[in-house]
Scaffold this active site. Structure first.
Site, mmCIF file in Angstrom:
data_model
loop_
_atom_site.group_PDB
_atom_site.id
_atom_site.type_symbol
_atom_site.label_atom_id
_atom_site.label_comp_id
_atom_site.label_asym_id
_atom_site.label_seq_id
_atom_site.Cartn_x
_atom_site.Cartn_y
_atom_site.Cartn_z
ATOM 1 N N ARG A 69 8.039 -27.960 -58.647
ATOM 2 C CA ARG A 69 7.205 -28.387 -57.530
ATOM 3 C C ARG A 69 8.281 -27.796 -56.060
ATOM 4 N NH1 ARG A 69 9.696 -34.188 -56.830
ATOM 5 N NH2 ARG A 69 9.707 -34.324 -54.761
ATOM 6 N N HIS A 118 17.277 -38.649 -49.330
ATOM 7 C CA HIS A 118 16.915 -38.307 -51.083
ATOM 8 C C HIS A 118 16.565 -37.276 -51.168
ATOM 9 C CE1 HIS A 118 13.646 -41.788 -50.680
ATOM 10 N NE2 HIS A 118 15.118 -42.314 -50.640
ATOM 11 N N CYS A 126 25.596 -30.742 -61.138
ATOM 12 C CA CYS A 126 26.344 -30.690 -62.649
ATOM 13 C C CYS A 126 26.395 -32.288 -63.406
ATOM 14 C CB CYS A 126 27.340 -30.003 -62.775
ATOM 15 S SG CYS A 126 27.988 -30.095 -64.765
ATOM 16 N N CYS A 149 31.341 -25.908 -66.760
ATOM 17 C CA CYS A 149 31.641 -26.238 -67.730
ATOM 18 C C CYS A 149 30.851 -26.636 -68.288
ATOM 19 C CB CYS A 149 32.606 -28.161 -67.049
ATOM 20 S SG CYS A 149 30.738 -28.425 -66.891
HETATM 21 C C1 BJW Z 1 0.453 -38.574 -43.562
HETATM 22 C C2 BJW Z 1 -0.788 -37.461 -43.738
HETATM 23 C C3 BJW Z 1 -0.209 -36.204 -43.278
HETATM 24 C C4 BJW Z 1 -1.166 -38.217 -45.905
HETATM 25 N N1 BJW Z 1 0.110 -37.011 -41.863
HETATM 26 N N2 BJW Z 1 0.886 -38.918 -42.706
HETATM 27 C C5 BJW Z 1 14.058 -53.710 -52.935
HETATM 28 C C6 BJW Z 1 15.303 -52.807 -52.196
HETATM 29 C C7 BJW Z 1 15.856 -52.344 -52.505
HETATM 30 C C8 BJW Z 1 15.225 -51.548 -53.639
HETATM 31 C C9 BJW Z 1 13.956 -51.734 -53.817
HETATM 32 C C10 BJW Z 1 13.509 -52.880 -53.777
HETATM 33 N N3 BJW Z 1 12.575 -52.394 -55.095
HETATM 34 C C11 BJW Z 1 12.835 -51.733 -55.646
HETATM 35 C C12 BJW Z 1 13.974 -50.914 -55.146
HETATM 36 C C13 BJW Z 1 14.640 -49.774 -56.314
HETATM 37 C C14 BJW Z 1 13.604 -48.486 -55.594
HETATM 38 C C15 BJW Z 1 12.259 -48.601 -54.637
HETATM 39 O O1 BJW Z 1 12.303 -48.458 -53.674
HETATM 40 N N4 BJW Z 1 11.417 -49.464 -54.904
HETATM 41 C C16 BJW Z 1 9.859 -49.454 -55.130
HETATM 42 C C17 BJW Z 1 9.026 -48.271 -54.966
HETATM 43 C C18 BJW Z 1 9.332 -50.627 -54.554
HETATM 44 N N5 BJW Z 1 14.403 -47.525 -54.678
HETATM 45 C C19 BJW Z 1 15.567 -47.187 -55.313
HETATM 46 O O2 BJW Z 1 15.746 -47.385 -56.649
HETATM 47 C C20 BJW Z 1 16.561 -46.826 -54.432
HETATM 48 N N6 BJW Z 1 18.200 -46.754 -54.744
HETATM 49 C C21 BJW Z 1 18.382 -47.610 -54.313
HETATM 50 O O3 BJW Z 1 17.962 -49.299 -53.786
HETATM 51 O O4 BJW Z 1 19.995 -47.878 -54.908
HETATM 52 C C22 BJW Z 1 20.438 -48.680 -55.482
HETATM 53 C C23 BJW Z 1 21.597 -49.242 -55.854
HETATM 54 C C24 BJW Z 1 22.871 -49.577 -54.977
HETATM 55 C C25 BJW Z 1 24.018 -49.174 -55.923
HETATM 56 C C26 BJW Z 1 24.355 -48.372 -56.656
HETATM 57 C C27 BJW Z 1 23.189 -48.382 -57.784
HETATM 58 C C28 BJW Z 1 22.081 -48.601 -56.853
HETATM 59 C C29 BJW Z 1 16.416 -44.539 -54.390
HETATM 60 C C30 BJW Z 1 14.653 -44.740 -54.444
HETATM 61 C C31 BJW Z 1 14.693 -43.190 -54.202
HETATM 62 C C32 BJW Z 1 13.524 -42.415 -53.986
HETATM 63 N N7 BJW Z 1 12.982 -41.272 -54.688
HETATM 64 C C33 BJW Z 1 11.995 -40.923 -54.469
HETATM 65 C C34 BJW Z 1 12.182 -38.997 -55.424
HETATM 66 C C35 BJW Z 1 12.877 -37.949 -54.650
HETATM 67 C C36 BJW Z 1 13.239 -37.132 -55.018
HETATM 68 C C37 BJW Z 1 11.965 -35.463 -55.377
HETATM 69 O O5 BJW Z 1 11.276 -35.430 -53.931
HETATM 70 O O6 BJW Z 1 11.662 -35.888 -56.516
HETATM 71 O O7 BJW Z 1 11.725 -40.413 -53.165
HETATM 72 S S1 BJW Z 1 9.910 -41.212 -55.108
HETATM 73 C C38 BJW Z 1 9.669 -40.838 -53.922
HETATM 74 O O8 BJW Z 1 9.323 -41.653 -52.728
HETATM 75 C C39 BJW Z 1 10.680 -39.971 -52.982
HETATM 76 C C40 BJW Z 1 10.026 -40.291 -51.166
HETATM 77 O O9 BJW Z 1 11.400 -39.848 -50.608
HETATM 78 C C41 BJW Z 1 9.962 -41.275 -51.429
HETATM 79 C C42 BJW Z 1 9.285 -42.073 -50.815
HETATM 80 O O10 BJW Z 1 8.278 -42.306 -49.859
HETATM 81 P P1 BJW Z 1 7.107 -41.716 -49.513
HETATM 82 O O11 BJW Z 1 7.362 -40.105 -48.512
HETATM 83 O O12 BJW Z 1 7.180 -42.266 -48.054
HETATM 84 O O13 BJW Z 1 5.948 -41.160 -49.477
HETATM 85 P P2 BJW Z 1 4.971 -41.383 -50.319
HETATM 86 O O14 BJW Z 1 3.333 -40.941 -51.038
HETATM 87 O O15 BJW Z 1 4.926 -42.964 -50.366
HETATM 88 O O16 BJW Z 1 3.675 -41.980 -48.735
HETATM 89 C C43 BJW Z 1 2.880 -40.847 -47.917
HETATM 90 C C44 BJW Z 1 2.536 -41.600 -46.918
HETATM 91 O O17 BJW Z 1 2.035 -40.198 -46.450
HETATM 92 C C45 BJW Z 1 0.834 -42.396 -47.232
HETATM 93 O O18 BJW Z 1 1.206 -43.497 -46.160
HETATM 94 C C46 BJW Z 1 0.144 -41.636 -46.093
HETATM 95 O O19 BJW Z 1 -0.761 -42.228 -46.025
HETATM 96 C C47 BJW Z 1 0.555 -40.864 -45.220
HETATM 97 N N8 BJW Z 1 0.061 -39.295 -45.173
HETATM 98 N N9 BJW Z 1 -1.301 -37.089 -45.663
HETATM 99 C C48 BJW Z 1 0.531 -38.274 -42.410
HETATM 100 N N10 BJW Z 1 -1.403 -35.362 -43.302
HETATM 101 ZN ZN ZN Z 2 30.050 -28.721 -64.438
#
Ligand code: BJW
Ligand code: ZN
Length: 247
Positions: A69, A118, A126, A149
């Site tokens: 990536r 994110h 680390c 480390c």
């Molecule tokens: C276009 C286009 C064009 C196409 N023009 N548009 C309920 C409440 C709270 C939390 C949860 C919950 N249920 C489940 C959870 C947990 C989870 C979650 O949300 N899961 C759901 C999937 C159900 N959330 C978490 O775990 C988060 N943390 C958390 O809740 O912590 C609580 C906690 C508190 C205290 C201690 C411990 C824990 C963390 C979430 C982290 C997400 N990480 C990722 C990876 C990041 C690193 C990496 O890049 O590798 O983030 S996953 C991935 O999804 C990435 C993105 O930022 C994120 C969002 O995706 P995004 O940006 O919306 O993209 P897509 O692909 O989904 O959509 C693309 C859109 O573009 C589409 O709509 C297309 O139509 C459109 N599109 N072409 C305009 N040309």
């Molecule tokens: Zn270290």
């Protein structure tokens, strides 16, 4: 008045507009989205690659995916959507971009106030001592090791089950709570807590503009749904805002 004109008027008349962006804003730069057609989660399982458990089990596998990536993102350039958002900030209309993206393309396009929810793929951290280091390109050694480390370095991004960086989340909540217009671009609005931000803004009376070629859970809440690609819609929107500002 069509949706683009209405949205442009709302932006031109706003006093505190903020944007929330997702992977769709970078799609036209050639950076794959996660969900939807051609998305990363069609080919890979999130639980194998984007969780702390996956990294603990197989850091080499996770790192191979992140290095790929990084290579894709290094070869990418900001597209007209990123550039239009930077222009809206330059015009004084947009106060900040809150992004879920880790690619750094908003900053490369010239956006100054960028809140990264994110993390950033160009930093490593680390897992043993917390040292954070900036990268100037894809990692060379897999898995990278900490120079302080010797511990394992991980991408400084937020995986499922992890909390968002506290400062970024607090800033994002403050921006969403103060916004009178929120421009949401290219997010499926499925991942929490980021997906709450448009709700926070809306509950405080903000006008919601949603730009996405596909349906999202935000559609029913949005004041303007503009169905289209960000790289095509946003330059038109920014131009229309400039035209309103001149009247
Ligand atoms: C276009 C286009 C064009 C196409 N023009 N548009 C309920 C409440 C709270 C939390 C949860 C919950 N249920 C489940 C959870 C947990 C989870 C979650 O949300 N899961 C759901 C999937 C159900 N959330 C978490 O775990 C988060 N943390 C958390 O809740 O912590 C609580 C906690 C508190 C205290 C201690 C411990 C824990 C963390 C979430 C982290 C997400 N990480 C990722 C990876 C990041 C690193 C990496 O890049 O590798 O983030 S996953 C991935 O999804 C990435 C993105 O930022 C994120 C969002 O995706 P995004 O940006 O919306 O993209 P897509 O692909 O989904 O959509 C693309 C859109 O573009 C589409 O709509 C297309 O139509 C459109 N599109 N072409 C305009 N040309
Ligand atoms: Zn270290």
């Amino acid at each position: 008045m069509d949706a683009v004109t209405g949205a442009a008027k709302a932006l031109a008349e706003s006093s505190f507009a903020v944007a929330l962006t997702g992977a769709g804003v970078s799609a036209e730069s050639g950076v794959p989205t996660f969900r939807g057609p051609g998305g990363l989660w069609e080919r890979y399982r999130p639980e194998d690659l984007a969780t702390p458990e996956a990294f603990a089990k197989d850091p080499v596998l996770v790192w191979r995916w992140y290095r790929w990536r990084q290579e894709v993102i290094r070869a990418a350039s900001p597209n007209p959507a990123h550039i239009a958002l930077a222009r809206l900030e330059e015009l004084g209309v947009l106060k900040a971009v809150i992004t879920q993206n880790v690619d750094g393309l908003h900053q490369r396009a010239g956006s100054r106030r960028v809140v990264e929810l994110h993390g950033n793929i160009w930093r490593v951290r680390c897992v043993s001592c917390g040292l954070v280091e900036a990268l100037d390109g894809p990692v060379s050694e897999i898995p990278p090791r900490c120079k302080r480390c010797g511990g394992l370095m991980r991408p400084d991004v937020v995986w499922f089950g992890e909390p968002l960086p506290q400062k970024a989340w607090e800033e994002a909540l403050a921006y969403a709570g103060s916004a009178d217009v929120m421009l949401v671009v290219g997010t499926s609005a499925l991942v929490h807590p980021a997906a709450l931000l448009p709700r926070v803004a809306k509950s405080r009376g903000a006008v919601l503009i949603n730009i996405n070629p596909a349906e999202t859970p935000l559609d029913e809440m949005a004041d303007f749904n503009i169905r289209g690609r960000a790289g095509e819609v946003l330059p038109k929107l920014a131009q229309a805002v400039e035209a309103w500002l001149r009247t």
